[in-house]
Enzyme design. Sequence first.
Site, PDB file in Angstrom:
ATOM      1  N   GLU A  14       9.791  10.536   3.701  1.00 55.97           N
ATOM      2  CA  GLU A  14       9.721   9.166   3.200  1.00 55.97           C
ATOM      3  C   GLU A  14      11.053   8.751   2.573  1.00 55.97           C
ATOM      4  OE1 GLU A  14       8.906   6.359   3.485  1.00 55.97           O
ATOM      5  OE2 GLU A  14       7.083   5.853   2.360  1.00 55.97           O
ATOM      6  N   HIS A  36       0.255   9.125   6.543  1.00 56.93           N
ATOM      7  CA  HIS A  36      -0.563  10.119   5.849  1.00 56.93           C
ATOM      8  C   HIS A  36      -1.766   9.480   5.160  1.00 56.93           C
ATOM      9  CE1 HIS A  36       0.855   8.752   1.909  1.00 56.93           C
ATOM     10  NE2 HIS A  36       2.051   8.662   2.454  1.00 56.93           N
TER      11      HIS A  36
END
Length: 350
Positions: free
Chosen positions: A197, A115
């Site tokens: 994550e 990201h």
Amino acid sequence: MDRSLTGVLASLELDAFTSRLEELGVRQCADVTFLNDEDLKQAGLNLIQVRKLQLQIRQWLEDNRAEQQQATPEPSRKRKAEEWPWLSRCPRHFTSFGSDHSDHSGPRRLIFIRHGESEANVNRKITATVPDHNLHLTERGRQQATDAGHRLKALVGDGTLRFTCSPYVRTRETLNGMLRAWAPDSWPCHEDVRLREQEFGNYDPPDIKDQHKEKSDFGPFFYRFSDGESPADCYDRAHSFLESLRRSFQVETAENHVIVGHGTMLVVMLICLFQKNVSIFDSSRSLENAELVVCERAEDGQFEISYTWAPGEEKKSCDIFRSEGPAEMEIWNGDPNSRMLSHDVGNATA
């Protein structure tokens, strides 16, 4: 939407949902397999309709594969193993699963991207009050996401794509920025919670810095944060995701599959995909925000990391795995006459 899928919907009297399914990116029968129950319910189907559609799609895909296999002479098992490996360098339990495949199924490229810059990348204290999954991109992160879309478009050219991303806000915003490089609704996109994550707990506790210090002493790969995960836990999720991905290749039509995720999780996934010893994690470098890791099939059909491509930089040969990690601990070899091994110096004998 292709005729096969419209035919399936008509046979189940579900053709009224065609436009809603198209809004979800469904264009062919295989696309339905990427949707879960909640996705289909969002399109207006009730649970019974969902189950009927899933069953009919599975049956159609099986029949279609059977027809293709009948039309193609079956090569020997030895020839398959030599000429058509399934998913390169994946754990052996992946490759053994692929003995029934008769071609290089799946995409030409697997492209992993971290990201763009998020709020916590510039202010880590924010995670003491804001959940990790709700963090937004910064202005710079938005620019990185848009740039990543242009780089990706230059890379794939006219090739077809499919996107899978983590459900976290920062990865979804990164995907949205990337998709600006194409017309709206050009490519199917799917979220997978297994791509999230590494979890460090809920809100960062006051002793989070002490935990990070303890992690360095304990060993990063196996250290589990309070109420959170270790990279070893992430490895289990990565393995599960890659197995699902491998199965999806049986019906995949996109030439490029793009996975939008997070720094730690993507490194762990690459270690799993390419069968690296997990000890290499401790010396692996982190991915830059919006950095692409491009894996392409070689002539033998196996995937290899061709290069990485970070924002504002040239393409580079892969340098993620810098070494084989720290020296391995001495392990008893089974010889009853060998010296004792112990962390208590007083118990160690020559």
